[in-house]
Enzyme design. Structure first.
Site, PDB file in Angstrom:
ATOM      1  CG  ASP A  36      85.608 -32.026  71.477  1.00  0.00           C
ATOM      2  OD1 ASP A  36      86.277 -31.140  72.054  1.00  0.00           O
ATOM      3  OD2 ASP A  36      84.590 -32.547  71.965  1.00  0.00           O
ATOM      4  CG  HIS A 239     105.882 -11.361  62.472  1.00  0.00           C
ATOM      5  ND1 HIS A 239     106.308 -12.259  61.531  1.00  0.00           N
ATOM      6  CD2 HIS A 239     105.491 -10.271  61.780  1.00  0.00           C
ATOM      7  CE1 HIS A 239     106.155 -11.737  60.323  1.00  0.00           C
ATOM      8  NE2 HIS A 239     105.663 -10.522  60.452  1.00  0.00           N
ATOM      9  CG  HIS A 346     109.642  -4.522  57.548  1.00  0.00           C
ATOM     10  ND1 HIS A 346     108.879  -3.594  56.882  1.00  0.00           N
ATOM     11  CD2 HIS A 346     109.743  -4.065  58.832  1.00  0.00           C
ATOM     12  CE1 HIS A 346     108.509  -2.639  57.722  1.00  0.00           C
ATOM     13  NE2 HIS A 346     109.035  -2.899  58.908  1.00  0.00           N
ATOM     14  NE  ARG A 401     104.709  -2.564  61.107  1.00  0.00           N
ATOM     15  CZ  ARG A 401     105.200  -3.331  62.083  1.00  0.00           C
ATOM     16  NH1 ARG A 401     106.494  -3.361  62.320  1.00  0.00           N
ATOM     17  NH2 ARG A 401     104.386  -4.073  62.819  1.00  0.00           N
ATOM     18  CD  GLU A 403     100.588  -2.207  57.822  1.00  0.00           C
ATOM     19  OE1 GLU A 403     100.593  -2.499  59.038  1.00  0.00           O
ATOM     20  OE2 GLU A 403     100.604  -3.062  56.925  1.00  0.00           O
TER      21      GLU A 403
HETATM   22 CA    CA Z   1     100.676  -4.856  59.307  1.00  0.00          CA
END
Ligand code: CA
Length: 433
Positions: A36, A239, A346, A401, A403
């Site tokens: 709930d 991820h 990617h 990476r 970004e």
């Molecule tokens: Ca990102």
């Protein structure tokens, strides 16, 4: 966002819908997390974009040219007992006085009222397939009109995909929206700085994640997606969200984290050494990614097509990998064969706005979309070197990476997240400060 902006958006959409059309948008449903307990409520982006109305159990209706009002809002009624538990509701008066509705009705009366409003319209603009329960209700309302055809009732003869119009509008950000995105990026930039300054060997990834959540909430923002905080080989899992490993001396740490502030997202990635000092190999790979990112940002200008930044990143990464000896061959052939894909699997970016992966088509027909002023995209190339035997040991498990969020303007790329250092010397300096 001020109320004038919401009104301007409704007017723009209503011009496209036309005098014989009707647009219907439901609020996002409340979702259960467990038993709930519910997730914190977050309004549907399309619904919020047009209304600025943050409550669940609401339906917005736009009926251009309707004499009795063009913007109608069905919403919850005021209820002292329920408000005691769940907080204040706008009610119908609030919908009209504070949210610009021309008229407002209790949501519980929608079955009785909405079919009659749909009846004179020829076209219903609606996004099918988003909320299946609401799809059924739309069908029921239209069918209730169909069954009345013999009694002389009119019925719409066409359904039109509302998302097609609305998402094209959302792709072009106004000045106010770009300003909101800059604020969102600033909060994320400050959080990344905090994280860089506290990172050291022996901490756990979740301890660094906590810095982000602290800085976001301190600024009335929330995470716009689950932060990725990956040390060492975890950085190669695109991820990775477990965020529960210990940070080791000599490893890199990749953090992909952004916030949502006032319904606008930021999405930033930085990679830096856990101990504050890049190894020569880490620095060599890092500089390739940085060069690829700068080359891609340079191509993020009006008149270029969507894929040009990606092409620039691929070229820089392919050249760099060849220089490191990780791939071999002629540049055109390496690019054509996609040799970089085992290290860079990617795309270089995605639209960003109210949603992290924002709406808007990347292609028009078969052609890449041409970039225009007002669009905002991430630019995020990376290199992920697997821990395989055929890779020289010193390069294994390096994942990097970088970004940033970039607004496309006539004056050139406007990097909304530019306050965050990304050259390796600058990173080392900040980490030692
Ligand atoms: Ca990102």
């Amino acid at each position: 966002m001020n109320s004038k902006e919401f009104e301007r958006r409704r007017r723009q959409l209503m011009r496209m819908v036309g005098a014989d059309g009707i647009a219907i948008l439901p609020a996002a449903p409340v979702r259960t997390r467990s038993r709930d307990v519910e997730y914190r409520y977050r309004q549907d982006s399309d619904f919020y974009y047009l209304t600025g109305f943050a409550e669940p159990e609401a339906v917005a209706v736009l009926v251009p040219g309707r004499a009795g009002g063009e913007f109608l809002l069905f919403c919850r009624e005021r209820d002292r007992d329920k408000e005691q538990w769940d907080g204040i509701r706008a009610g119908q008066d609030g919908a009209i006085n504070d949210h610009g509705a021309d008229d407002a009705f209790p949501i519980d009366d929608i079955d009785d009222i909405l079919p009659g409003i749909i009846e004179p319209c020829s076209r219903v603009y609606y996004t099918m397939g988003m909320y299946s329960d609401f799809d059924t209700r739309i069908a029921d309302w239209v069918n209730s009109l169909r069954s009345g055809l013999s009694r002389g009732l009119h019925t719409p003869h066409e359904f039109v995909a509302l998302d097609h119009l609305l998402h094209d509008m959302r792709l072009y950000k106004s000045r106010g929206e770009v300003a909101a995105m800059r604020r969102s990026a600033k909060v994320a930039v400050d959080a990344h700085k905090r994280a860089m300054q506290m990172t050291r060997p022996g901490l756990y990834e979740y301890e660094v994640e906590a810095e982000f959540r602290h800085e976001f909430r301190k600024n009335d923002a929330w995470v716009s997606y689950s932060p990725i905080v990956g040390g060492g080989a975890n950085a190669c899992t695109l991820h990775y969200v477990e965020n529960n490993a210990e940070l080791r001396d000599g490893d890199l740490l990749l953090i992909d984290a952004g916030c949502e502030l006032d319904y606008y997202a930021s999405d930033i990635t930085r990679t830096y050494p856990v101990n504050g000092q890049f190894s020569p190999e880490q620095r060599a790979v890092y500089e390739i990614v940085l060069e690829a990112q700068l080359a891609a940002i340079e191509k993020t200008v009006p008149g270029n097509h969507w894929n040009e930044p990606h092409d620039a990143a691929v070229r820089a990464i392919t050249l760099g990998l060849r220089k490191l000896g990780l791939i071999a061959g002629s540049l055109p052939k390496l690019i054509k064969d996609g040799a970089y894909r085992q290290f860079y699997m990617h795309r270089t970016g995605h639209w960003i706005g109210m949603d992290v992966h924002d709406v808007g088509d990347y292609k028009v027909g078969d052609e890449w979309r041409v970039l225009e002023t007002g669009m905002v995209t991430t630019v995020e190339p990376g290199i992920y070197i697997p821990g395989k035997r055929n890779i020289p040991k010193k390069f294994r498990n390096i994942g990097i990476r970088i970004e940033d969020d970039v607004a496309i303007t006539a004056k050139g790329p406007d990097v909304l997240s530019k306050g965050l250092v990304k050259d390796p010397d600058g990173i080392e300096a900040l980490m030692q400060s």
